[in-house]
Scaffold this motif. Structure first.
Motif, PDB file in Angstrom:
ATOM      1  N   TYR A  26      39.216  26.198  30.490  1.00 14.07           N
ATOM      2  CA  TYR A  26      37.836  25.818  30.172  1.00 14.07           C
ATOM      3  C   TYR A  26      37.793  24.484  29.441  1.00 14.07           C
ATOM      4  O   TYR A  26      36.876  23.688  29.643  1.00 14.07           O
ATOM      5  CB  TYR A  26      37.135  26.899  29.364  1.00 14.07           C
ATOM      6  CG  TYR A  26      36.928  28.200  30.116  1.00 14.07           C
ATOM      7  CD1 TYR A  26      36.987  28.265  31.510  1.00 14.07           C
ATOM      8  CD2 TYR A  26      36.677  29.380  29.434  1.00 14.07           C
ATOM      9  CE1 TYR A  26      36.804  29.449  32.187  1.00 14.07           C
ATOM     10  CE2 TYR A  26      36.483  30.579  30.111  1.00 14.07           C
ATOM     11  CZ  TYR A  26      36.545  30.613  31.487  1.00 14.07           C
ATOM     12  OH  TYR A  26      36.369  31.790  32.157  1.00 14.07           O
ATOM     13  N   LEU A  31      34.280  22.852  30.090  1.00 11.72           N
ATOM     14  CA  LEU A  31      33.294  23.913  29.917  1.00 11.72           C
ATOM     15  C   LEU A  31      33.191  24.361  28.467  1.00 11.72           C
ATOM     16  O   LEU A  31      32.101  24.590  27.954  1.00 11.72           O
ATOM     17  CB  LEU A  31      33.648  25.104  30.809  1.00 11.72           C
ATOM     18  CG  LEU A  31      32.666  26.273  30.807  1.00 11.72           C
ATOM     19  CD1 LEU A  31      31.274  25.825  31.264  1.00 11.72           C
ATOM     20  CD2 LEU A  31      33.179  27.394  31.701  1.00 11.72           C
ATOM     21  N   ILE A  57      30.027  32.723  28.177  1.00 11.60           N
ATOM     22  CA  ILE A  57      30.833  32.334  29.339  1.00 11.60           C
ATOM     23  C   ILE A  57      31.576  33.556  29.881  1.00 11.60           C
ATOM     24  O   ILE A  57      31.609  33.783  31.098  1.00 11.60           O
ATOM     25  CB  ILE A  57      31.814  31.206  28.966  1.00 11.60           C
ATOM     26  CG1 ILE A  57      31.036  29.922  28.643  1.00 11.60           C
ATOM     27  CG2 ILE A  57      32.834  30.979  30.078  1.00 11.60           C
ATOM     28  CD1 ILE A  57      31.875  28.827  28.013  1.00 11.60           C
ATOM     29  N   ARG A  61      31.247  35.170  33.638  1.00 12.10           N
ATOM     30  CA  ARG A  61      32.408  35.345  34.511  1.00 12.10           C
ATOM     31  C   ARG A  61      32.546  36.798  34.936  1.00 12.10           C
ATOM     32  O   ARG A  61      32.919  37.086  36.072  1.00 12.10           O
ATOM     33  CB  ARG A  61      33.702  34.868  33.825  1.00 12.10           C
ATOM     34  CG  ARG A  61      33.774  33.360  33.669  1.00 12.10           C
ATOM     35  CD  ARG A  61      33.705  32.602  34.974  1.00 12.10           C
ATOM     36  NE  ARG A  61      34.860  32.923  35.813  1.00 12.10           N
ATOM     37  CZ  ARG A  61      34.848  32.950  37.125  1.00 12.10           C
ATOM     38  NH1 ARG A  61      33.753  32.662  37.799  1.00 12.10           N
ATOM     39  NH2 ARG A  61      35.939  33.247  37.797  1.00 12.10           N
ATOM     40  N   LEU A  67      32.136  28.848  37.968  1.00 11.15           N
ATOM     41  CA  LEU A  67      32.227  27.983  36.789  1.00 11.15           C
ATOM     42  C   LEU A  67      31.233  26.834  36.843  1.00 11.15           C
ATOM     43  O   LEU A  67      30.673  26.453  35.816  1.00 11.15           O
ATOM     44  CB  LEU A  67      33.654  27.454  36.626  1.00 11.15           C
ATOM     45  CG  LEU A  67      34.693  28.511  36.266  1.00 11.15           C
ATOM     46  CD1 LEU A  67      36.092  27.911  36.287  1.00 11.15           C
ATOM     47  CD2 LEU A  67      34.394  29.136  34.915  1.00 11.15           C
ATOM     48  N   ARG A  71      28.508  26.044  33.972  1.00 11.20           N
ATOM     49  CA  ARG A  71      28.378  24.728  33.330  1.00 11.20           C
ATOM     50  C   ARG A  71      26.933  24.253  33.370  1.00 11.20           C
ATOM     51  O   ARG A  71      26.400  23.751  32.394  1.00 11.20           O
ATOM     52  CB  ARG A  71      29.291  23.703  34.012  1.00 11.20           C
ATOM     53  CG  ARG A  71      29.244  22.333  33.354  1.00 11.20           C
ATOM     54  CD  ARG A  71      30.034  21.237  34.064  1.00 11.20           C
ATOM     55  NE  ARG A  71      31.011  21.644  35.039  1.00 11.20           N
ATOM     56  CZ  ARG A  71      32.276  22.000  34.766  1.00 11.20           C
ATOM     57  NH1 ARG A  71      32.688  22.016  33.523  1.00 11.20           N
ATOM     58  NH2 ARG A  71      33.102  22.344  35.733  1.00 11.20           N
TER      59      ARG A  71
END
Length: 120
Positions: A26, A31, A57, A61, A67, A71
């Motif tokens: 990340y 991120l 995050i 996920r 991703l 973002r």
């Protein structure tokens, strides 16, 4: 005035339930960047304030959100994020209403001997 406490990557990993490997990834893709990276050792340090961001995050996920989409959501300004939350809150009741007719149709279409007890 003291600066906020910083956590080493391992401590931050345990606090957020994200693996050290994922935290490094990340960081690499921009991120979730650590507050501090030691130039000599490369050690990453995260702020306690970043725990909530990391948990968001992780939840995205878990929902298999890509991703790039995470973002986009994470970089959206707070005003826009609030608009999205409000839109979701308006949509949620509609989703609930749309499944109810499907359940009613099942009761009408099912043979009488296969009907469960009507919860209504």
């Amino acid at each position: 005035m003291s600066s906020p406490a910083l956590l080493a990557i391992g401590d931050f990993s345990r606090a957020t339930q994200l693996s050290v490997k994922m935290l490094r990834h990340y960081h690499q893709i921009g991120l979730l960047e650590p507050v501090d990276v030691d130039r000599a050792t490369g050690y990453r340090r995260y702020s306690i304030d970043q725990i909530s961001t990391a948990q968001i995050i992780r939840r995205f996920r878990a929902l298999e959100m890509p991703l790039d989409e995470i973002r986009t959501v994470m970089t959206t300004d707070i005003h826009r994020r609030n608009e999205l939350i409000n839109a979701q809150q308006r949509i949620d009741p509609e989703i609930g209403r749309s499944t109810h007719p499907r359940e009613q149709l099942w009761y009408v279409a099912a043979p009488a001997d296969r009907l469960p007890v009507d919860p209504v």
